[in-house]
Design a protein around this motif. Structure first.
Motif, short mmCIF file in Angstrom:
data_model
loop_
_atom_site.label_atom_id
_atom_site.label_comp_id
_atom_site.label_asym_id
_atom_site.label_seq_id
_atom_site.Cartn_x
_atom_site.Cartn_y
_atom_site.Cartn_z
N SER A 144 55.56 -35.26 -23.01
CA SER A 144 56.59 -35.72 -23.94
C SER A 144 57.70 -36.46 -23.20
N LEU A 145 58.03 -36.04 -21.98
CA LEU A 145 59.07 -36.71 -21.21
C LEU A 145 58.65 -38.13 -20.85
N ARG A 146 57.40 -38.31 -20.47
CA ARG A 146 56.94 -39.67 -20.15
C ARG A 146 57.12 -40.58 -21.35
N ARG A 147 56.76 -40.09 -22.53
CA ARG A 147 56.91 -40.91 -23.73
C ARG A 147 58.38 -41.20 -24.02
N ASP A 148 59.23 -40.18 -23.91
CA ASP A 148 60.65 -40.36 -24.22
C ASP A 148 61.31 -41.32 -23.23
N VAL A 149 60.95 -41.22 -21.95
CA VAL A 149 61.49 -42.13 -20.95
C VAL A 149 61.07 -43.57 -21.26
N VAL A 167 64.52 -21.63 -30.69
CA VAL A 167 64.74 -22.49 -31.85
C VAL A 167 63.59 -23.49 -31.93
N PRO A 168 62.79 -23.49 -33.00
CA PRO A 168 61.56 -24.29 -33.03
C PRO A 168 61.79 -25.79 -32.91
N HIS A 169 62.74 -26.32 -33.67
CA HIS A 169 62.96 -27.77 -33.72
C HIS A 169 64.31 -28.09 -33.08
N ARG A 170 64.48 -27.53 -31.86
CA ARG A 170 65.80 -27.60 -31.23
C ARG A 170 66.17 -29.02 -30.81
N ARG A 171 67.47 -29.24 -30.78
CA ARG A 171 67.99 -30.55 -30.41
C ARG A 171 68.06 -30.70 -28.88
N ASN A 172 67.59 -31.83 -28.41
CA ASN A 172 67.71 -32.19 -27.00
C ASN A 172 68.18 -33.64 -26.92
N GLU A 173 68.56 -34.04 -25.72
CA GLU A 173 68.85 -35.44 -25.46
C GLU A 173 68.24 -35.83 -24.11
N LEU A 174 67.75 -37.06 -24.04
CA LEU A 174 67.35 -37.63 -22.76
C LEU A 174 68.51 -38.49 -22.27
N ASP A 185 80.09 -28.98 -6.76
CA ASP A 185 81.21 -29.77 -7.26
C ASP A 185 80.69 -31.19 -7.48
N GLN A 186 80.46 -31.55 -8.74
CA GLN A 186 79.86 -32.83 -9.06
C GLN A 186 80.93 -33.82 -9.53
N GLY A 187 80.77 -35.06 -9.12
CA GLY A 187 81.70 -36.10 -9.55
C GLY A 187 81.45 -36.51 -10.99
N SER A 188 82.36 -37.33 -11.52
CA SER A 188 82.17 -37.83 -12.89
C SER A 188 80.97 -38.76 -12.94
N PHE A 189 80.39 -38.91 -14.11
CA PHE A 189 79.20 -39.75 -14.25
C PHE A 189 79.10 -40.28 -15.67
N GLN A 190 78.40 -41.41 -15.80
CA GLN A 190 78.15 -42.02 -17.11
C GLN A 190 76.67 -41.92 -17.43
N VAL A 191 76.38 -41.70 -18.71
CA VAL A 191 74.99 -41.60 -19.13
C VAL A 191 74.74 -42.45 -20.37
N ILE A 192 73.48 -42.81 -20.54
CA ILE A 192 72.97 -43.36 -21.80
C ILE A 192 72.14 -42.24 -22.43
N SER A 193 72.51 -41.81 -23.63
CA SER A 193 71.94 -40.61 -24.24
C SER A 193 71.19 -40.94 -25.52
N ARG A 194 70.02 -40.32 -25.68
CA ARG A 194 69.24 -40.48 -26.91
C ARG A 194 68.70 -39.13 -27.35
N VAL A 195 68.84 -38.81 -28.63
CA VAL A 195 68.44 -37.51 -29.18
C VAL A 195 66.93 -37.45 -29.39
N PHE A 196 66.36 -36.27 -29.12
CA PHE A 196 64.99 -35.96 -29.56
C PHE A 196 64.94 -34.48 -29.88
N TYR A 197 63.87 -34.05 -30.53
CA TYR A 197 63.81 -32.67 -31.03
C TYR A 197 62.50 -32.00 -30.59
#
Length: 229
Positions: A182-187, A215-222, A163-175
């Motif tokens: 790749s995560l080190r670079r995106d961070v 999906v080869p060029h799938r959408r993600n977000e950090l 049971d997780q509480g509400s939370f706020q995020v800052i989101s940026r798309v990558f593919y």
């Protein structure tokens, strides 16, 4: 409903075999092997792939620059989670997601397919220098609205209902595919956009995945996580 005839059954078996082979190729790239019993969940989720329930959120603000970011508020709710610590990030996420696939596809107290929500989250941690991933990877699935009040129990003891509480995020798309490099670079790139601030957790981040691994060029977000006030 009549059973499929021999020809129809042969075509169905061939299609399932081809589907499993495509997933095997992706699994190999993630340095994991697919167990034969995951074929059923793969087929079920593929059949149901046109029905995906977005996790509800409230947009708070948006950076309008190229490759900018968005701030969002997500609600409190019930999540199914699995924690893994394999040698590679992609091994941990692949093994965790297969566990969640089984839970979603009938390995639960209702014995039925629960439905898919997006995105699926992978929570990871980095060392103080921000140069390496450390600790467990938590793969997290937000339960569909139908089951938020009464979550089906997992048959696998490794799958936890939290049971997780509400939370706020800052989101940026990558593919594309996600690895530790790749995560080190995106961070680093998102920190450069956000700037030096103590209102965001440093060292714990989320990857939000919206499409299946084939999906080869799938959408993600950090996602960077806002500190609670």
């Amino acid at each position: 409903m009549e059973d499929a005839g021999p020809q129809e059954q042969q075509q169905e078996d061939l299609a399932q075999s081809q589907l499993f082979s495509r997933w095997e190729v992706v699994a190999s790239a993630h340095h994991v092997s697919l167990p034969p019993d995951i074929a059923g969940p793969i087929s079920e989720m593929t059949r149901q792939s046109h029905i995906r329930e977005p996790i509800p959120f409230v947009p708070l603000s948006r950076d309008e620059k190229d490759e900018g970011y968005e701030e969002r508020q997500y609600p409190a709710g019930k999540w199914a989670c699995i924690r893994k610590q394999e040698p590679l990030y992609e091994q941990s996420t692949a093994c965790g997601f297969m566990k969640l696939m089984r839970y979603i596809c009938k390995e639960n107290s209702t014995g039925r397919y629960l439905g898919m929500t997006v995105p699926v989250l992978n929570r990871f941690h980095m060392d103080e220098d921000g140069t390496a991933l450390v600790g467990e990877i938590s793969t997290e699935f937000y339960l569909p609205a139908e089951f938020q009040q009464d979550p089906p129990l997992p048959l696998d003891p490794e799958v936890l209902i939290l049971d997780q509480g509400s939370f706020q995020v800052i989101s940026r798309v990558f593919y594309g595919a996600t690895t530790e490099d790749s995560l080190r670079r995106d961070v680093d790139q998102l920190w450069a956009l956000v700037g030096n601030t103590d209102t965001v957790l440093r060292g714990t981040y989320l990857v939000a995945t919206y499409e299946n691994p084939t999906v080869p060029h799938r959408r993600n977000e950090l996602w960077f996580i806002r500190r609670e006030e």
